[in-house]
Design a protein around this motif. Structure first.
Motif, PDB file in Angstrom:
ATOM      1  N   GLN A  40       0.837  -1.197   0.000  1.00 19.52           N
ATOM      2  CA  GLN A  40       0.000   0.000   0.000  1.00 19.52           C
ATOM      3  C   GLN A  40       0.875   1.251   0.000  1.00 19.52           C
ATOM      4  O   GLN A  40       0.400   2.342  -0.278  1.00 19.52           O
ATOM      5  CB  GLN A  40      -0.877   0.018   1.251  1.00 19.52           C
ATOM      6  CG  GLN A  40      -1.797  -1.167   1.345  1.00 19.52           C
ATOM      7  CD  GLN A  40      -2.170  -1.444   2.788  1.00 19.52           C
ATOM      8  OE1 GLN A  40      -1.319  -1.591   3.649  1.00 19.52           O
ATOM      9  NE2 GLN A  40      -3.469  -1.514   3.041  1.00 19.52           N
ATOM     10  N   ARG A  41       2.147   1.066   0.354  1.00 15.40           N
ATOM     11  CA  ARG A  41       3.081   2.185   0.468  1.00 15.40           C
ATOM     12  C   ARG A  41       4.419   1.788  -0.129  1.00 15.40           C
ATOM     13  O   ARG A  41       4.922   0.702   0.136  1.00 15.40           O
ATOM     14  CB  ARG A  41       3.279   2.551   1.942  1.00 15.40           C
ATOM     15  CG  ARG A  41       4.355   3.601   2.205  1.00 15.40           C
ATOM     16  CD  ARG A  41       4.478   3.919   3.696  1.00 15.40           C
ATOM     17  NE  ARG A  41       3.223   4.406   4.229  1.00 15.40           N
ATOM     18  CZ  ARG A  41       2.808   5.674   4.165  1.00 15.40           C
ATOM     19  NH1 ARG A  41       3.569   6.576   3.591  1.00 15.40           N
ATOM     20  NH2 ARG A  41       1.650   6.024   4.679  1.00 15.40           N
ATOM     21  N   VAL A  42       4.973   2.676  -0.948  1.00 17.40           N
ATOM     22  CA  VAL A  42       6.345   2.500  -1.402  1.00 17.40           C
ATOM     23  C   VAL A  42       7.182   3.465  -0.565  1.00 17.40           C
ATOM     24  O   VAL A  42       6.815   4.625  -0.382  1.00 17.40           O
ATOM     25  CB  VAL A  42       6.503   2.734  -2.926  1.00 17.40           C
ATOM     26  CG1 VAL A  42       6.157   4.149  -3.333  1.00 17.40           C
ATOM     27  CG2 VAL A  42       7.897   2.380  -3.386  1.00 17.40           C
ATOM     28  N   PRO A  64       3.769   5.268  -7.608  1.00 15.38           N
ATOM     29  CA  PRO A  64       2.709   4.460  -8.227  1.00 15.38           C
ATOM     30  C   PRO A  64       1.325   5.008  -7.893  1.00 15.38           C
ATOM     31  O   PRO A  64       1.068   5.442  -6.765  1.00 15.38           O
ATOM     32  CB  PRO A  64       2.900   3.078  -7.593  1.00 15.38           C
ATOM     33  CG  PRO A  64       4.277   3.087  -7.028  1.00 15.38           C
ATOM     34  CD  PRO A  64       4.585   4.505  -6.682  1.00 15.38           C
ATOM     35  N   ALA A  65       0.441   4.995  -8.856  1.00 16.70           N
ATOM     36  CA  ALA A  65      -0.932   5.463  -8.659  1.00 16.70           C
ATOM     37  C   ALA A  65      -1.607   4.649  -7.553  1.00 16.70           C
ATOM     38  O   ALA A  65      -1.468   3.433  -7.496  1.00 16.70           O
ATOM     39  CB  ALA A  65      -1.715   5.345  -9.951  1.00 16.70           C
ATOM     40  N   GLY A  66      -2.289   5.322  -6.681  1.00 14.17           N
ATOM     41  CA  GLY A  66      -3.043   4.659  -5.626  1.00 14.17           C
ATOM     42  C   GLY A  66      -2.218   4.181  -4.452  1.00 14.17           C
ATOM     43  O   GLY A  66      -2.742   3.517  -3.563  1.00 14.17           O
ATOM     44  N   MET A  67      -0.940   4.493  -4.431  1.00 13.87           N
ATOM     45  CA  MET A  67      -0.085   4.065  -3.327  1.00 13.87           C
ATOM     46  C   MET A  67       0.413   5.278  -2.551  1.00 13.87           C
ATOM     47  O   MET A  67       0.682   6.324  -3.130  1.00 13.87           O
ATOM     48  CB  MET A  67       1.135   3.291  -3.832  1.00 13.87           C
ATOM     49  CG  MET A  67       0.811   1.934  -4.396  1.00 13.87           C
ATOM     50  SD  MET A  67       2.296   1.047  -4.895  1.00 13.87           S
ATOM     51  CE  MET A  67       2.828   0.414  -3.328  1.00 13.87           C
ATOM     52  N   ALA A  68       0.546   5.100  -1.253  1.00 15.25           N
ATOM     53  CA  ALA A  68       1.198   6.121  -0.438  1.00 15.25           C
ATOM     54  C   ALA A  68       2.690   6.076  -0.738  1.00 15.25           C
ATOM     55  O   ALA A  68       3.215   5.046  -1.177  1.00 15.25           O
ATOM     56  CB  ALA A  68       0.935   5.851   1.040  1.00 15.25           C
ATOM     57  N   CYS A  69       3.370   7.182  -0.503  1.00 13.09           N
ATOM     58  CA  CYS A  69       4.793   7.251  -0.806  1.00 13.09           C
ATOM     59  C   CYS A  69       5.513   7.971   0.324  1.00 13.09           C
ATOM     60  O   CYS A  69       5.094   9.048   0.746  1.00 13.09           O
ATOM     61  CB  CYS A  69       5.004   7.989  -2.124  1.00 13.09           C
ATOM     62  SG  CYS A  69       6.722   8.154  -2.616  1.00 13.09           S
ATOM     63  N   SER A  70       6.576   7.359   0.813  1.00 15.55           N
ATOM     64  CA  SER A  70       7.437   7.984   1.818  1.00 15.55           C
ATOM     65  C   SER A  70       8.847   8.021   1.255  1.00 15.55           C
ATOM     66  O   SER A  70       9.335   7.004   0.758  1.00 15.55           O
ATOM     67  CB  SER A  70       7.454   7.170   3.116  1.00 15.55           C
ATOM     68  OG  SER A  70       6.178   7.074   3.677  1.00 15.55           O
ATOM     69  N   ILE A  71       9.481   9.172   1.344  1.00 10.17           N
ATOM     70  CA  ILE A  71      10.877   9.309   0.968  1.00 10.17           C
ATOM     71  C   ILE A  71      11.559   9.897   2.194  1.00 10.17           C
ATOM     72  O   ILE A  71      11.419  11.085   2.481  1.00 10.17           O
ATOM     73  CB  ILE A  71      11.051  10.208  -0.275  1.00 10.17           C
ATOM     74  CG1 ILE A  71      10.271   9.613  -1.456  1.00 10.17           C
ATOM     75  CG2 ILE A  71      12.536  10.363  -0.613  1.00 10.17           C
ATOM     76  CD1 ILE A  71      10.210  10.496  -2.689  1.00 10.17           C
TER      77      ILE A  71
END
Length: 171
Positions: A40-42, A64-71
């Motif tokens: 659900q998260r990259v 990615p579409a529909g995914m949470a993202c943490s950098i």
């Protein structure tokens, strides 16, 4: 029915896949690995990228579409995992340094599988594919990851045949 996987120390298993790739979040990660992982998260764990607002925002555009993202930095990742911030998420972690995964393991996180995509300095160290090599100082890291139950494969895209790192080189 929601299924929760736990590791031996009792933490909820939130990391579903790890990726070692010096490009971090890019097209193949966003269009192939992230969706296939079921995450659900990259999460990109890289201090340099997390501390550079321009690169961070540019990379975030490719999520990615529909995914949470943490950098985020490694320190932030460790704090957040320890605090249980991702216990209700399935997380796909991407970083350049395999040592990050070992430190996550040592902090109690279960990492079921890591795929090695493209590494920097592909011609140094032991070549494990046409796109990747393992530096001598990384060999004990990968060995320990595998001893701790992590499957490590060399695989550029999801459609390529996975090759066990232990078969690609002697550790």
């Amino acid at each position: 029915m929601r299924r929760i996987l736990t590791c031996e120390v009792g933490n909820v298993m939130s990391i579903v896949l790890g990726g070692v790739d010096y490009r971090l979040l890019h097209g193949i990660v966003a269009s192939m690995w992230a969706p296939q992982s079921g995450a659900q998260r990259v999460m990109v764990i890289d201090d340099r990228t997390a501390n550079d607002p321009i690169i961070k925002e540019s990379m975030r555009l490719g999520k990615p579409a529909g995914m949470a993202c943490s950098i985020i930095t490694e320190e932030t990742a460790m704090k957040n995992f320890k605090a249980g911030k991702y216990d209700d998420h399935k997380v796909f972690v991407v970083c350049e340094d395999p040592g990050v995964f070992l430190r996550l393991q040592e902090a109690g996180q279960t990492i079921p599988r890591i795929v090695i995509g493209i590494t920097r300095d592909r011609d140094s160290g032991t070549k494990v594919s046409s796109r990747a090599s393992v530096k001598n100082e990384e060999k004990p890291i990968y060995k320990k990851l595998m001893e701790n139950g992590c499957e490590v494969d060399v695989q550029f895209t999801t459609t390529d045949k996975a090759v066990k790192l232990s078969h690609a080189m002697e550790l």
